[in-house]
Enzyme design. Structure first.
Site, PDB file in Angstrom:
ATOM      1  N   CYS A 323     -10.001   6.939  37.360  1.00 58.68           N
ATOM      2  CA  CYS A 323     -10.184   6.018  36.242  1.00 58.68           C
ATOM      3  C   CYS A 323      -9.005   6.038  35.273  1.00 58.68           C
ATOM      4  CB  CYS A 323     -11.459   6.370  35.481  1.00 58.68           C
ATOM      5  SG  CYS A 323     -12.923   6.472  36.515  1.00 58.68           S
ATOM      6  N   THR A 324      -8.132   7.018  35.383  1.00 57.80           N
ATOM      7  CA  THR A 324      -7.012   7.105  34.454  1.00 57.80           C
ATOM      8  C   THR A 324      -5.687   6.755  35.110  1.00 57.80           C
ATOM      9  OG1 THR A 324      -6.628   9.447  34.942  1.00 57.80           O
ATOM     10  CG2 THR A 324      -8.189   8.938  33.203  1.00 57.80           C
TER      11      THR A 324
END
Length: 477
Positions: A323-324
């Protein structure tokens, strides 16, 4: 503001700052020249090389300063492969090496070479004998093997001495990426090449180390240059090199005391985070690890949002969560370990970290995780526990009846939404029934099996779907 991302780059050490400023005045001239300014610069460069070589555990004439740790890795791998091109074109690496090593391996493979990845266990560690097996099973003669001394994402230390012995028995050089561990001590074992990066131990950015033992066949990549034994072309950044060597010596003097102190703080995080927050997985080897680093993953959490919340609360941390990242694929390290990637947080404490900052981090974290889970509509802990216990649904079908199955369409949704949707519906099928999750986010391949292990359900497997992948889960009591 507490900075907890020393594994990415450590704050500049005070000794590095002092040495840098002093060397700016004395080390600006060309060290290859014979006049007094050049001689002064040469003396500074030679002294820095001797100090760094002593810390590494090699001879000064075996050590080269490079423009970065990544450059040291690329040049070290390319030079060793070129020097042993007659011996073979096979390269062996571990599955959790730094991306710079994997990029170099991909370039070697694109150029016609072959590459083998040595797997790791769930703690991120290479098994004893794994490198001997990889060399024995190679499709042809092996030119080079690579193994990091400690992992940059989860802190697990690798059995470098054992791997070096296995490589030596097969007459294959071993390159060690010591970027994360060199501040804590020299790398043990009969390694052949070693690389490191100054900004990892509090030196200035833009300085790498490449050590090549005498007797190792090595051919510098690219056009020859008279500087740095032809292995790092261009004018040496003497002030930065001097600061790097001075700070390495300084952190080594502090290493024993700081390692003991930081290990206690990290042990506190490892023990208390799972008690304070439900559905958290601490990853990495609990014993054979770096003293200052801990990584954990939080179920039902968007890693990017959690990092932003921590930043707003005054804490700088990093993550290996998909997600990053711009690629939206899980970290190759977490993938190789087969562990949860959702809500992944890496805490790496720099020298001098205060106990009260760690306590404040532990006090704030549960509320921040709860807030992120609430924003995503994740099931509350009591709801998740009920779904996992088998009390929320009727018994499965009797023998001869059709197997109950529910399909969840999570196509186009990113982590951790597919897992959250799975958690919400698992109680709607009877015990023994199936839930199939359709997802096209690569993280689901890691996170759905990890969720099953954490919640006590059976991961049946995956199969291709018309779009994305179908992940099948069987509800268990």
């Amino acid at each position: 503001m507490p900075y907890f991302d020393a594994a990415s780059s450590a704050p500049l050490h005070p000794v590095a700052r002092q040495a840098l400023l002093a060397a700016l005045d004395e080390g600006w001239a060309d060290p290859a020249r014979l006049y007094r300014e050049g001689r002064r610069a040469r003396l500074l460069l030679d002294a820095a090389r001797e100090a760094a070589a002593e810390a590494v555990g090699c001879r000064p004439d075996e050590l080269t300063f490079t423009p970065s740790g990544t450059r040291a890795l690329h040049d070290g791998i390319a030079g060793a492969l070129a020097g042993r091109r007659r011996a073979g074109r096979h390269l062996v690496v571990s599955a959790v090496e730094h991306s710079a090593v994997l990029h170099a391996a991909a370039a070697h493979q694109a150029g016609g070479g072959t590459v083998a990845e040595v797997p790791v266990d769930g703690a991120g560690r290479v098994a004893p004998g794994a490198y001997a097996a990889a060399l024995r099973d190679a499709p042809g003669p092996t030119a080079l093997a690579c193994l990091q001394s400690a992992n940059h994402e989860v802190g697990t230390r690798q059995p470098v001495a054992e791997a070096a012995q296995e490589c030596r028995a097969a007459d294959v050089p071993l390159l060690v990426d010591a970027a994360q561990s060199l501040a804590w001590g020299a790398v043990a074992g009969d390694w052949s090449l070693l690389t490191a990066s100054a900004h990892k131990w509090g030196g200035p950015p833009g300085v790498g180390l490449l050590a090549v033992r005498k007797g190792v066949r090595f051919a510098a990549h690219g056009p020859a240059d008279e500087r740095e034994s032809g292995r790092a072309p261009g004018f040496e950044n003497i002030p930065a090199v001097v600061a790097a060597a001075a700070s390495l010596r300084a952190v080594r003097e502090e290493a024993a005391a700081e390692a003991e102190r930081l290990r206690e703080l990290v042990d506190r995080i490892r023990a208390r985070v799972p008690r304070l927050i439900p559905d958290v997985e601490v990853v990495g080897d609990p014993e054979r690890r770096l003293p200052h680093l801990v990584t954990f993953s939080c179920l039902y959490v968007d890693g990017e949002t959690l990092l932003h919340e921590l930043d707003r609360a005054g804490f700088s941390v990093s993550s290996g969560s998909s997600c990053t990242s711009s690629t939206l694929t899980p970290s190759h390290v977490l993938r190789a370990m087969g562990v949860l990637s959702e809500g992944n947080v890496r805490v790496s404490l720099p020298l001098g970290t205060r106990e009260e900052d760690v306590e404040r981090f532990l006090a704030l974290l549960p509320d921040l995780v709860g807030r992120v889970r609430g924003q995503l509509g994740a099931p509350r802990p009591e709801e998740a526990a009920a779904a996992g216990s088998g009390v929320a649904g009727p018994a499965g079908p009797a023998g001869g009846g059709e197997e109950a199955e529910l399909v969840v369409d999570s196509l186009g949704k990113l982590c951790p939404i597919p897992v959250i949707e799975l958690a919400k519906v698992i109680g709607e099928v009877p015990v023994g029934g199936l839930v199939t999750v359709l997802a096209d986010d690569e993280a689901a391949r890691l996170d759905i099996p990890a969720w099953c292990a954490m919640r006590g359900h059976e991961y049946v497997g995956e199969r291709p779907a018309e779009r994305g992948t179908a992940y099948r889960v069987r509800r268990r009591a």
